[in-house]
Design an enzyme around this catalytic site. Structure first.
Site, PDB file in Angstrom:
ATOM      1  N   TYR A 286      -1.362  -0.847 -12.376  1.00  0.00           N
ATOM      2  CA  TYR A 286      -2.789  -0.782 -12.664  1.00  0.00           C
ATOM      3  C   TYR A 286      -3.063  -0.087 -13.991  1.00  0.00           C
ATOM      4  CZ  TYR A 286      -2.723  -2.159  -7.828  1.00  0.00           C
ATOM      5  OH  TYR A 286      -2.443  -2.832  -6.669  1.00  0.00           O
TER       6      TYR A 286
ATOM      7  N   GLU B 210       3.734  -6.784   1.148  1.00  0.00           N
ATOM      8  CA  GLU B 210       3.169  -7.069  -0.172  1.00  0.00           C
ATOM      9  C   GLU B 210       3.109  -5.806  -1.032  1.00  0.00           C
ATOM     10  OE1 GLU B 210      -0.639  -8.573   0.862  1.00  0.00           O
ATOM     11  OE2 GLU B 210       0.127 -10.357   1.878  1.00  0.00           O
ATOM     12  N   PRO B 211       4.231  -5.138  -1.276  1.00  0.00           N
ATOM     13  CA  PRO B 211       4.190  -3.921  -2.096  1.00  0.00           C
ATOM     14  C   PRO B 211       3.896  -4.238  -3.554  1.00  0.00           C
ATOM     15  CG  PRO B 211       6.465  -4.550  -1.676  1.00  0.00           C
ATOM     16  CD  PRO B 211       5.605  -5.476  -0.857  1.00  0.00           C
ATOM     17  N   GLY B 212       3.093  -3.408  -4.165  1.00  0.00           N
ATOM     18  CA  GLY B 212       2.806  -3.554  -5.592  1.00  0.00           C
ATOM     19  C   GLY B 212       3.111  -2.269  -6.323  1.00  0.00           C
ATOM     20  N   ARG B 213       2.233  -1.277  -6.152  1.00  0.00           N
ATOM     21  CA  ARG B 213       2.362   0.006  -6.823  1.00  0.00           C
ATOM     22  C   ARG B 213       3.732   0.649  -6.594  1.00  0.00           C
ATOM     23  NH1 ARG B 213      -2.159   3.410  -7.586  1.00  0.00           N
ATOM     24  NH2 ARG B 213      -3.189   2.167  -5.981  1.00  0.00           N
TER      25      ARG B 213
ATOM     26  N   TYR C 134     -10.991   6.097 -10.936  1.00  0.00           N
ATOM     27  CA  TYR C 134     -10.630   6.689  -9.649  1.00  0.00           C
ATOM     28  C   TYR C 134     -10.535   8.213  -9.690  1.00  0.00           C
ATOM     29  CZ  TYR C 134      -8.911   1.904  -8.779  1.00  0.00           C
ATOM     30  OH  TYR C 134      -8.791   0.552  -8.645  1.00  0.00           O
TER      31      TYR C 134
ATOM     32  N   CYS D 291     -16.359   5.627 -27.096  1.00  0.00           N
ATOM     33  CA  CYS D 291     -17.641   6.341 -27.069  1.00  0.00           C
ATOM     34  C   CYS D 291     -18.213   6.402 -25.658  1.00  0.00           C
ATOM     35  CB  CYS D 291     -18.625   5.673 -28.031  1.00  0.00           C
ATOM     36  SG  CYS D 291     -18.184   5.955 -29.750  1.00  0.00           S
ATOM     37  N   GLU D 292     -17.511   7.104 -24.798  1.00  0.00           N
ATOM     38  CA  GLU D 292     -17.933   7.373 -23.424  1.00  0.00           C
ATOM     39  C   GLU D 292     -17.422   8.750 -23.033  1.00  0.00           C
ATOM     40  OE1 GLU D 292     -19.721   5.461 -21.411  1.00  0.00           O
ATOM     41  OE2 GLU D 292     -19.653   3.501 -22.410  1.00  0.00           O
TER      42      GLU D 292
ATOM     43  N   GLY E  78       0.749  -1.237   0.000  1.00  0.00           N
ATOM     44  CA  GLY E  78       0.000   0.000   0.000  1.00  0.00           C
ATOM     45  C   GLY E  78       0.781   1.290   0.000  1.00  0.00           C
TER      46      GLY E  78
END
Length: 429
Positions: A385, A288-291, A331, A357-358, A251
């Site tokens: 991500y 558990e680092p990811g980012r 986000y 098309c959004e 995190g």
């Protein structure tokens, strides 16, 4: 304005820099890379991956810590192989992620299996592989895991993911430690859950797990959670339940704009101070680092298709879209956007938008840019991500991925074709 020859990107991106007025990834000019391989294109820096992992390794020193890369952030095989070479373990959340870990020859004994909805087949494969631990998130999962382990004639090493009801002060979609979140077992119910686990055949209790959220820029919520976990461990000891390791999850945040994320050392020094003070200095720690390992190691290259000016807004319509990088619309996340070859011209405020098309298809809003059609832009901080959340919405093939290593580059995922997307589909007779 043309960037100075030595100007880096944001402080978190030292491996992406301008040289002779052209943005480079390490020693590779990104305008040339975009011309050769096309866009959208994810580009990662091998040196950046190593530097991010070294930040943890240096912070750990000789202390008993296992870094399990949270691979949901970026599961490209080249990224996984690099972390395996560096000695990392892996935090997985699916049977598919387990297969990726095994495919790069990583040690399954350094794998922790998280996730709220593990299916029986995933449990069987993880048991057969010999993973370090299952991070169990409900009593129902305990019972299923017990049955699967018995049927397979194996012992499942378990850690219960405890929800400490701590506010991580982050985006609600990536906050995971509050009572209203779906993750983990409420801390008030944890002792009873551990007592249940102790009675079930095929299970061995080895740890306590906690993960409160992602993109944390303040370490104080970690310590609030840690104090609650240590109180829990005290109560468990009173019931004869002991553990081998404490898993604090991941995190730690990265810099997207002006954040000043905490260092791994700032976190670990205080964690071990508190463990020693409470008499738990013998516990092994799992992170558990990811980012924080991959986020600033990647960018997304995209080409301006059209410039559109009207009374209310200026739009730079590019060939990357929300299906390539979902974070901005999901986000409302900020990603820096800059020209690969900056122009000496007056800048305008542009919304950088894609062709999907959004109305939610945007990558950046009100960015000061001097642009012409066919310019290549770099979207910063796209290593985490990004590609893992990409889709084929609007029948759009997913981008290619490239790993830069010094002055060389390697295509680590081929660009999809429309033909690839049609495979497996059929019409009715």
């Amino acid at each position: 304005m043309t960037a100075p020859s030595s100007q880096p990107l944001l402080a978190g991106h030292p491996h992406f820099h301008y040289k002779h007025g052209v943005l480079h990834a390490e020693g590779v000019a990104l305008d040339i890379l975009a011309a050769k391989l096309g866009t959208p294109l994810y580009v990662y820096s091998r040196a950046a991956l190593r530097a991010a992992y070294d930040n943890y390794r240096q912070a750990i020193g000789e202390r008993p810590v296992l870094v399990c890369y949270g691979m949901k952030a970026n599961s490209n095989l080249a990224v996984l192989k690099e972390f395996a070479r560096l000695g990392a373990g892996f935090d997985i959340v699916s049977g598919g992620e387990l297969q990726r870990v095994l495919a790069v020859g990583a040690d399954p004994a350094k794998v922790v299996f998280s996730g709220v909805g593990k299916q029986a087949w995933e449990m069987r494969e993880a048991l057969a592989a010999g993973v370090k631990c299952f991070n169990v998130e409900s009593t129902a999962e305990l019972h299923r895991l017990s049955k699967v382990a018995q049927a397979e004639g194996r012992i499942a090493r378990v850690s219960l993911r405890v929800n400490p009801d701590v506010d991580a002060q982050t985006h609600p979609y990536i906050s995971t430690g509050l009572k209203e979140n779906k993750f983990g077992i409420a801390i008030e119910e944890a002792v009873q859950a551990y007592q249940t686990a102790a009675t079930l055949p095929g299970l061995k209790i080895v740890g306590v797990d906690c993960h409160i959220g992602s993109q944390l820029t303040d370490v104080s919520p970690y310590f609030d959670a840690l104090d609650k976990l240590l109180d829990l461990i005290d109560r468990m000891a009173g019931h004869g339940i002991t553990i081998e390791h404490l898993d604090l999850g991941g995190g730690l945040g990265i810099r997207y704009s002006d954040e000043v994320p905490p260092s791994p050392k700032a976190l670990l020094d205080e964690v071990f101070n508190r463990l020693q003070a409470r008499g738990y200095g013998h516990l092994h720690l799992v992170l558990e680092p990811g980012r924080s390992l991959v986020g600033n190691a990647g960018i997304l290259l995209t080409t301006v298709q059209f410039l559109k000016h009207n009374e209310a807004r200026n739009f730079a319509i590019v060939d990357a879209a929300m299906n390539d990088l979902l974070r901005p619309t999901l986000y409302q996340a900020y990603h820096g956007v800059r020209a690969v070859v900056p122009r000496q011209a007056e800048a305008r405020l542009y919304d950088v938008v894609g062709p999907v098309c959004e109305s939610g298809d945007w990558l950046g809003k009100e960015r000061s840019l001097a642009l012409e059609q066919d310019d290549v832009l770099a979207v910063e901080s796209a290593g985490a991500y990004g590609m893992v959340m990409a889709s084929n919405y609007n029948t759009r093939p997913r981008a290619a991925e490239v790993m830069v290593d010094g002055e060389q580059y390697h295509i680590v995922r081929q660009r999809e074709s429309v033909e690839d997307l049609l495979k497996g589909e059929s019409t009715l007779p």
